[in-house]
Design a protein around this motif. Structure first.
Motif, PDB file in Angstrom:
ATOM      1  N   HIS A 167       0.830  -1.211   0.000  1.00 15.12           N
ATOM      2  CA  HIS A 167       0.000   0.000   0.000  1.00 15.12           C
ATOM      3  C   HIS A 167       0.863   1.260   0.000  1.00 15.12           C
ATOM      4  CE1 HIS A 167      -3.810   2.157   1.258  1.00 15.12           C
ATOM      5  NE2 HIS A 167      -2.895   3.055   1.617  1.00 15.12           N
ATOM      6  N   GLU A 168       1.846   1.314   0.901  1.00 17.19           N
ATOM      7  CA  GLU A 168       2.669   2.523   1.015  1.00 17.19           C
ATOM      8  C   GLU A 168       3.614   2.689  -0.170  1.00 17.19           C
ATOM      9  OE1 GLU A 168       1.976   4.829   3.066  1.00 17.19           O
ATOM     10  OE2 GLU A 168       0.489   3.602   4.104  1.00 17.19           O
ATOM     11  N   PHE A 169       4.115   1.595  -0.708  1.00 14.17           N
ATOM     12  CA  PHE A 169       4.998   1.729  -1.869  1.00 14.17           C
ATOM     13  C   PHE A 169       4.222   2.137  -3.122  1.00 14.17           C
ATOM     14  CE2 PHE A 169       8.249  -0.236   0.711  1.00 14.17           C
ATOM     15  CZ  PHE A 169       9.389   0.427   0.273  1.00 14.17           C
ATOM     16  N   VAL A 170       2.958   1.750  -3.209  1.00 13.41           N
ATOM     17  CA  VAL A 170       2.131   2.237  -4.325  1.00 13.41           C
ATOM     18  C   VAL A 170       1.914   3.740  -4.182  1.00 13.41           C
ATOM     19  CG1 VAL A 170      -0.170   2.144  -5.369  1.00 13.41           C
ATOM     20  CG2 VAL A 170       1.031   0.027  -4.825  1.00 13.41           C
ATOM     21  N   HIS A 171       1.726   4.228  -2.955  1.00 11.93           N
ATOM     22  CA  HIS A 171       1.659   5.680  -2.750  1.00 11.93           C
ATOM     23  C   HIS A 171       2.943   6.342  -3.257  1.00 11.93           C
ATOM     24  CE1 HIS A 171      -2.100   6.237  -0.801  1.00 11.93           C
ATOM     25  NE2 HIS A 171      -1.791   5.713   0.372  1.00 11.93           N
ATOM     26  N   LEU A 172       4.067   5.726  -2.990  1.00 11.58           N
ATOM     27  CA  LEU A 172       5.352   6.290  -3.415  1.00 11.58           C
ATOM     28  C   LEU A 172       5.460   6.308  -4.932  1.00 11.58           C
ATOM     29  CD1 LEU A 172       7.702   7.351  -1.669  1.00 11.58           C
ATOM     30  CD2 LEU A 172       8.865   5.183  -2.079  1.00 11.58           C
ATOM     31  N   ILE A 173       4.977   5.269  -5.579  1.00 13.53           N
ATOM     32  CA  ILE A 173       4.956   5.217  -7.044  1.00 13.53           C
ATOM     33  C   ILE A 173       4.050   6.321  -7.582  1.00 13.53           C
ATOM     34  CG2 ILE A 173       4.224   3.830  -9.036  1.00 13.53           C
ATOM     35  CD1 ILE A 173       4.961   1.342  -7.258  1.00 13.53           C
ATOM     36  N   ASP A 174       2.901   6.478  -6.956  1.00 11.09           N
ATOM     37  CA  ASP A 174       1.945   7.523  -7.333  1.00 11.09           C
ATOM     38  C   ASP A 174       2.573   8.909  -7.202  1.00 11.09           C
ATOM     39  OD1 ASP A 174      -0.363   8.980  -7.861  1.00 11.09           O
ATOM     40  OD2 ASP A 174      -1.362   8.455  -5.986  1.00 11.09           O
ATOM     41  N   LYS A 175       3.473   9.059  -6.228  1.00 13.58           N
ATOM     42  CA  LYS A 175       4.062  10.360  -5.909  1.00 13.58           C
ATOM     43  C   LYS A 175       5.242  10.737  -6.798  1.00 13.58           C
ATOM     44  CE  LYS A 175       5.683  12.897  -1.810  1.00 13.58           C
ATOM     45  NZ  LYS A 175       6.187  12.776  -0.423  1.00 13.58           N
ATOM     46  N   VAL A 176       5.672   9.832  -7.657  1.00 14.83           N
ATOM     47  CA  VAL A 176       6.852  10.088  -8.489  1.00 14.83           C
ATOM     48  C   VAL A 176       6.692  11.341  -9.341  1.00 14.83           C
ATOM     49  CG1 VAL A 176       8.155   9.216 -10.479  1.00 14.83           C
ATOM     50  CG2 VAL A 176       7.709   7.725  -8.536  1.00 14.83           C
ATOM     51  N   ASP A 177       5.471  11.621  -9.797  1.00 11.43           N
ATOM     52  CA  ASP A 177       5.246  12.809 -10.635  1.00 11.43           C
ATOM     53  C   ASP A 177       5.086  14.080  -9.797  1.00 11.43           C
ATOM     54  OD1 ASP A 177       2.800  12.281  -9.523  1.00 11.43           O
ATOM     55  OD2 ASP A 177       1.661  12.343 -11.380  1.00 11.43           O
ATOM     56  N   GLY A 178       5.281  13.953  -8.468  1.00 14.41           N
ATOM     57  CA  GLY A 178       5.245  15.126  -7.608  1.00 14.41           C
ATOM     58  C   GLY A 178       3.987  15.287  -6.784  1.00 14.41           C
ATOM     59  N   VAL A 179       2.950  14.506  -7.099  1.00 16.27           N
ATOM     60  CA  VAL A 179       1.695  14.637  -6.357  1.00 16.27           C
ATOM     61  C   VAL A 179       1.064  13.251  -6.179  1.00 16.27           C
ATOM     62  CG1 VAL A 179       0.419  15.115  -8.491  1.00 16.27           C
ATOM     63  CG2 VAL A 179      -0.578  15.741  -6.302  1.00 16.27           C
ATOM     64  N   THR A 180       0.555  13.003  -4.984  1.00 16.35           N
ATOM     65  CA  THR A 180      -0.122  11.731  -4.706  1.00 16.35           C
ATOM     66  C   THR A 180      -1.614  11.930  -4.955  1.00 16.35           C
ATOM     67  OG1 THR A 180       1.517  11.376  -2.948  1.00 16.35           O
ATOM     68  CG2 THR A 180      -0.372   9.901  -2.982  1.00 16.35           C
ATOM     69  N   ASP A 181      -2.049  11.553  -6.162  1.00 15.39           N
ATOM     70  CA  ASP A 181      -3.421  11.866  -6.570  1.00 15.39           C
ATOM     71  C   ASP A 181      -4.198  10.670  -7.108  1.00 15.39           C
ATOM     72  OD1 ASP A 181      -2.049  11.483  -8.912  1.00 15.39           O
ATOM     73  OD2 ASP A 181      -2.514  13.438  -9.783  1.00 15.39           O
ATOM     74  N   GLY A 182      -3.614   9.484  -7.013  1.00 12.43           N
ATOM     75  CA  GLY A 182      -4.323   8.309  -7.497  1.00 12.43           C
ATOM     76  C   GLY A 182      -4.196   8.086  -8.981  1.00 12.43           C
ATOM     77  N   VAL A 183      -3.391   8.906  -9.656  1.00  8.74           N
ATOM     78  CA  VAL A 183      -3.140   8.735 -11.089  1.00  8.74           C
ATOM     79  C   VAL A 183      -1.652   8.427 -11.256  1.00  8.74           C
ATOM     80  CG1 VAL A 183      -3.252   9.771 -13.382  1.00  8.74           C
ATOM     81  CG2 VAL A 183      -4.976  10.369 -11.668  1.00  8.74           C
ATOM     82  N   PRO A 184      -1.299   7.163 -11.383  1.00  3.68           N
ATOM     83  CA  PRO A 184       0.117   6.787 -11.504  1.00  3.68           C
ATOM     84  C   PRO A 184       0.643   7.059 -12.911  1.00  3.68           C
ATOM     85  CG  PRO A 184      -1.249   4.832 -11.679  1.00  3.68           C
ATOM     86  CD  PRO A 184      -2.185   5.989 -11.444  1.00  3.68           C
ATOM     87  N   GLU A 185       0.984   8.296 -13.176  1.00  2.00           N
ATOM     88  CA  GLU A 185       1.312   8.704 -14.541  1.00  2.00           C
ATOM     89  C   GLU A 185       2.539   8.005 -15.107  1.00  2.00           C
ATOM     90  OE1 GLU A 185       1.414  12.953 -14.616  1.00  2.00           O
ATOM     91  OE2 GLU A 185      -0.731  13.164 -14.279  1.00  2.00           O
ATOM     92  N   ARG A 186       3.434   7.525 -14.245  1.00  2.00           N
ATOM     93  CA  ARG A 186       4.589   6.778 -14.733  1.00  2.00           C
ATOM     94  C   ARG A 186       4.206   5.368 -15.184  1.00  2.00           C
ATOM     95  NH1 ARG A 186       9.786   8.236 -13.007  1.00  2.00           N
ATOM     96  NH2 ARG A 186      10.447   6.296 -14.000  1.00  2.00           N
ATOM     97  N   LEU A 187       3.044   4.897 -14.752  1.00  2.00           N
ATOM     98  CA  LEU A 187       2.595   3.556 -15.114  1.00  2.00           C
ATOM     99  C   LEU A 187       1.488   3.573 -16.154  1.00  2.00           C
ATOM    100  CD1 LEU A 187       2.246   1.882 -11.572  1.00  2.00           C
ATOM    101  CD2 LEU A 187       4.311   2.221 -12.929  1.00  2.00           C
ATOM    102  N   LEU A 188       0.721   4.643 -16.171  1.00  2.00           N
ATOM    103  CA  LEU A 188      -0.496   4.706 -16.966  1.00  2.00           C
ATOM    104  C   LEU A 188      -0.278   5.515 -18.245  1.00  2.00           C
ATOM    105  CD1 LEU A 188      -3.400   3.647 -16.387  1.00  2.00           C
ATOM    106  CD2 LEU A 188      -3.946   5.921 -15.531  1.00  2.00           C
ATOM    107  N   LYS A 189      -0.614   4.916 -19.372  1.00  2.00           N
ATOM    108  CA  LYS A 189      -0.510   5.644 -20.625  1.00  2.00           C
ATOM    109  C   LYS A 189      -1.484   6.825 -20.627  1.00  2.00           C
ATOM    110  CE  LYS A 189       0.889   1.593 -23.312  1.00  2.00           C
ATOM    111  NZ  LYS A 189       0.533   0.664 -24.413  1.00  2.00           N
TER     112      LYS A 189
END
Length: 261
Positions: A167-189
């Motif tokens: 759960h927490e590491f997914v938050h970290l992945i989500d935060k890679v683009d600078g904001v934790t917003d539920g849109v994992p832009e590094r993973l999602l086309k």
């Protein structure tokens, strides 16, 4: 080129070399994978146990790379090998489908012995001691704090759809683009972002209407939905594929973009 400019360039080069050497010196060496850790992973990490021998080897390499780049510290207890392995597995599992992923936004994981409150206090026994993990901000930027009890329970209780470490590491992945917003832009086309948000809001409505088996916390906001749904996806993918086929496919495309269902 005048002498002043030459001098500035020389100083910049020297400074660059010094900074490089400091960084290189601070970077930990990648140690070989201890042979006895294989049994610990098989016994405690279902995701690893279900991999073939070749993929298990790759998982081991990813664990050692993570441990060479991120410090794991404990508070009020002595860190054990299993603690390190469960933290590293929590980090590796969500990005195992990406060969070169590194957590550039994480330097330290701090393990508390138990759940804690919003002030990061774990010694008391009050009802507000409900936090199991968090990704730090402000002075805790680049740090993650996890409850050791919650970390272990996440891997011990298979198929309960809850895994605090993931759960927490997914938050970290989500935060890679600078904001934790539920849109994992590094993973999602890019083309999938609007369909993803529509799906998220539909699923959140079902959660909040008590018409979903995704746990209630996923209805809090988009970021918590992503993290909570990801727990479900990795803890019991077969059940998610049966009950939430569209969500399963979207998450599968995010986490394993090179694999076909």
């Amino acid at each position: 080129m005048n002498k002043l400019l030459q001098g500035v360039l020389v100083l910049l080069v020297i400074a660059g070399v010094v900074i490089f050497m400091i960084i290189k010196k601070k970077k930990k060496k990648i140690d070989p994978f201890p042979a006895n850790w294989h049994r610990l992973l098989v016994d405690h990490v279902k995701f690893y146990a279900e991999l073939n021998a070749q993929e298990q080897k790759r998982f081991q390499q990813r664990i050692m790379l993570f441990l060479s780049e991120v410090y794991i510290e404990s508070v009020s207890f002595e860190l054990e090998d299993l603690d390190r392995l469960l933290v590293a597995s929590s980090a590796v599992i969500p990005v195992f489908g990406f060969k070169y992923w590194r957590y550039s936004n994480l330097s330290t994981v701090i393990l508390y012995p138990d759940h804690f409150d919003k002030n990061l206090i774990f010694e008391n026994s009050g009802e507000d001691k409900i936090v199991m993990g968090l990704v730090g901000n402000g002075r805790f930027e680049h740090q993650m704090i996890l409850s050791r009890r919650a970390l272990h329970e996440g891997f011990d209780r298979h198929n309960d759809l809850l895994n605090t470490g993931i759960h927490e590491f997914v938050h970290l992945i989500d935060k890679v683009d600078g904001v934790t917003d539920g849109v994992p832009e590094r993973l999602l086309k890019q083309a999938y972002i609007i369909p993803w948000l529509k799906m998220v809001h539909k699923e959140m409505e079902a959660i909040n209407a008590h018409k979903s088996d995704i746990r209630n916390y996923g209805g809090t906001n988009e970021a918590e939905f992503l993290a909570t749904a990801s727990e479900y996806f990795f803890e019991n993918p077969d059940l998610m594929q049966r009950k939430h086929p569209d969500l399963y496919k979207m998450l599968h495309d995010c986490f394993f973009p090179d694999e076909k269902i």
